[in-house]
Scaffold this active site. Structure first.
Site, mmCIF file in Angstrom:
data_model
loop_
_atom_site.group_PDB
_atom_site.id
_atom_site.type_symbol
_atom_site.label_atom_id
_atom_site.label_comp_id
_atom_site.label_asym_id
_atom_site.label_seq_id
_atom_site.Cartn_x
_atom_site.Cartn_y
_atom_site.Cartn_z
ATOM 1 N N SER A 54 0.836 -1.204 0.000
ATOM 2 C CA SER A 54 0.000 0.000 0.000
ATOM 3 C C SER A 54 0.869 1.251 0.000
ATOM 4 O O SER A 54 1.983 1.270 0.510
ATOM 5 C CB SER A 54 -0.940 -0.024 1.204
ATOM 6 O OG SER A 54 -0.552 0.951 2.148
ATOM 7 N N LYS A 55 0.322 2.269 -0.575
ATOM 8 C CA LYS A 55 0.984 3.560 -0.732
ATOM 9 C C LYS A 55 1.455 4.142 0.597
ATOM 10 O O LYS A 55 2.452 4.836 0.637
ATOM 11 C CB LYS A 55 -0.038 4.550 -1.310
ATOM 12 C CG LYS A 55 0.107 4.784 -2.784
ATOM 13 C CD LYS A 55 -0.887 5.858 -3.198
ATOM 14 C CE LYS A 55 -0.449 6.705 -4.346
ATOM 15 N NZ LYS A 55 0.596 6.304 -5.184
ATOM 16 N N ARG A 56 0.685 3.830 1.672
ATOM 17 C CA ARG A 56 1.012 4.425 2.960
ATOM 18 C C ARG A 56 2.412 4.034 3.424
ATOM 19 O O ARG A 56 3.036 4.754 4.179
ATOM 20 C CB ARG A 56 -0.017 4.001 4.022
ATOM 21 C CG ARG A 56 -1.269 4.855 3.996
ATOM 22 C CD ARG A 56 -2.289 4.348 4.973
ATOM 23 N NE ARG A 56 -2.739 3.000 4.625
ATOM 24 C CZ ARG A 56 -2.574 1.934 5.384
ATOM 25 N NH1 ARG A 56 -1.967 2.033 6.530
ATOM 26 N NH2 ARG A 56 -3.023 0.755 4.993
ATOM 27 N N LYS A 57 2.906 2.873 2.963
ATOM 28 C CA LYS A 57 4.187 2.405 3.488
ATOM 29 C C LYS A 57 5.359 2.707 2.554
ATOM 30 O O LYS A 57 6.445 2.198 2.738
ATOM 31 C CB LYS A 57 4.106 0.910 3.777
ATOM 32 C CG LYS A 57 3.144 0.613 4.916
ATOM 33 C CD LYS A 57 3.311 -0.814 5.406
ATOM 34 C CE LYS A 57 2.159 -1.234 6.280
ATOM 35 N NZ LYS A 57 2.003 -2.671 6.319
ATOM 36 N N GLY A 58 5.144 3.514 1.547
ATOM 37 C CA GLY A 58 6.262 3.862 0.658
ATOM 38 C C GLY A 58 5.829 3.830 -0.795
ATOM 39 O O GLY A 58 4.649 3.626 -1.098
#
Ligand code: GLU
Length: 490
Positions: free
Chosen positions: A261-265
């Site tokens: 997911s985008k939240r983690k990089g």
């Protein structure tokens, strides 16, 4: 009947930049086509009008071009005009084709017009849930004759076209190229929509129609499409079309075994490009998310990936996206490039950071030789080169203590004098070490009282990269301008 030629496709829905998962799907299809002398087709799945934009499509095409995954047929990368004998390749331009196939399915009795309203469907689903049944639509219109439905439409009735599944009581068996036999009981799905009430077709329908019409022999796509494959197999069967071979690629998971997911990089190719990853490294990395080379080699060129590509070595288990490994992979590919090429790749990053550096190719190559082992990404070049840019030279606050030492004046004066006496524009590492010794003698200081003022005179601060590496890359003019600025502080 089987397919005469290997024809594979990458079929993105253009809703943003190309995700690394999409890049892997595109790559596997590309490798498969190249390995088997087949064709790699790009098809644009843009019938979801609320989500697809032409701007996104251009972004995806740009990302694919950056990766070097050239398609044989599909929209032209800049004009978007169809290239190839099976166009148009954008589903939004193929609506009449889907309409005709839907008509055929309606005529055959494999599909029907359904007049259920959204409220009625919601109520059905709620009831099914309460009774612990699968939330399939059970439409009373399934048994209507086509004439009766058409009469209702003529009176202004709004209908979707649904595919009939309830009579197909059997297991559909897929011999997946990656996961082996997969069995789908037909009641896994309910009567699914082919055309929405405005006549717009839905993904599963367009996909099956196009794969057939474009003579796609092998469909390699993400695992999350497995339930769609069942629906598509039903459409193939109803149309008496030859079903292509399917291979469903493993999920890509993050280090916590969650969906990436985008939240983690970074997750899009565009972000990796901006962070200074090489396309060949990113491709090599994604290739190994679910596949391995028979000889165990990890750093692979495109030719090695093509010749070694084998779906028999594709792993159905979830693949972990290891960002540290990607960085390592990038460093390996970077170091394999000739220095002049590395300079070409880092130059835009240096320029974007506002650094002003020599335009002399010999200097550029020499500097790359010095720094390349310290670079993992192209962006790493910025901090390595920053001390060499005169425009970025400033005397940092950390240097103020050095200016309070009585002896610093003598050190800076001696350094300036010695640099001035140099005959050549650039000095070697040995020459720099020699000058440092000479400063020591002249100023009669040692240790930090010697090294720190010289450092400040060269890079504007008392700590940082090694001077014996930097000074040989700095011109006499630059060194003098810097020490003069420092002397002005005293
Ligand atoms: N358009 C689909 C997607 O972007 C691809 C489906 C397929 O490959 O069949 O996920």
């Amino acid at each position: 009947m089987s397919f005469q030629e290997v024809r594979v496709r990458f079929a993105p829905s253009p809703t943003g930049y190309l995700h690394v998962g999409g890049a892997r799907t595109a790559l596997y299809n590309y490798l498969y086509a190249k390995k088997h002398g087949g064709k790699f087709i790009l098809r644009v799945e843009d019938t979801d009008q609320a989500r697809s934009t032409e701007e996104s499509l251009k972004m995806v095409l740009e990302d694919l071009q950056w990766l070097g995954l050239k398609w044989d047929e599909g929209p032209h990368p800049s004009t978007l005009e169809a290239m190839g004998p099976f166009g148009p390749y954008k589903q939004s331009e193929r609506l009449s084709i889907y309409k005709n196939v839907a008509e055929e399915l309606l005529q055959k009795g494999a599909a029907y017009y359904c007049f259920l309203t959204d409220e009625e469907i919601d109520a059905q689903r709620a009831l099914a849930k309460a009774q612990g049944r699968p939330p399939h639509v059970e439409s009373p219109y399934e048994s209507w004759s086509l004439e009766k439905s058409l009469a209702k439409i003529a009176e202004g009735g709004q209908a979707v076209v649904r595919f009939k599944t309830r009579a197909l009581k059997k297991d559909y068996v897929l011999n997946d190229l990656i996961r082996g036999e997969v069995r789908f009981p037909s009641d896994m799905v309910g009567d699914f929509v082919l055309l929405r009430s405005g006549g717009m077709p839905v993904y599963n329908f367009c996909c099956a129609v196009d794969d057939h019409m474009m003579k796609i022999s092998h469909v390699l796509r993400a695992e999350e499409h497995l339930p769609n494959t069942l629906r598509q197999m039903m459409i193939y069967e109803a149309m008496h079309w030859v079903t292509p071979a399917f291979g469903h690629l493993s999920l890509i998971l993050d280090e916590d075994r969650q969906k990436l997911s985008k939240r983690k990089g970074a997750t899009s190719c565009h972000e990796f490009k901006l962070e200074g990853y090489l396309p060949e490294a990113l491709l090599n990395f994604v290739a190994l998310l679910g596949w391995s080379h028979a000889n165990g080699k990890e750093v692979l060129t495109m030719d090695e990936m093509i010749s070694g590509f084998d779906l028999g070595r594709a792993n159905p288990a979830g693949a972990i996206f290891d960002a540290v490994k990607l960085k390592w992979m990038n460093a390996q590919h970077l170091r394999n490039l000739p220095s002049a090429e590395i300079w070409k790749q880092i130059a835009p990053f240096l320029q974007n950071a506002g650094l002003e550096l020599s335009s002399d190719p010999a200097w550029q190559e020499q500097s790359v030789d010095v720094f390349k082992s310290a670079m993992e990404t192209l962006n790493d070049a910025v901090e390595l080169y920053r001390p060499l840019s005169d425009k970025s030279f400033t005397i940092h606050d950390e240097a103020s203590e050095v200016f309070t030492w009585e002896s610093s004046k003598a050190v800076l004066a001696a350094w300036k004098e010695l640099v001035e006496q140099e005959n050549s524009e650039f000095m070697t590492e040995e020459r720099f070490l020699k000058l440092q010794d000479l400063v020591k003698e002249k100023a009669q200081v040692k240790g930090k009282f010697l090294f720190m003022p010289i450092r400040v005179a060269v890079i504007g601060k008392p700590h940082g990269a090694e001077l014996k590496i930097l000074v040989p890359l700095m011109s006499k003019k630059s060194l003098l301008a810097r020490v003069n600025q420092c002397l002005g502080k005293l």
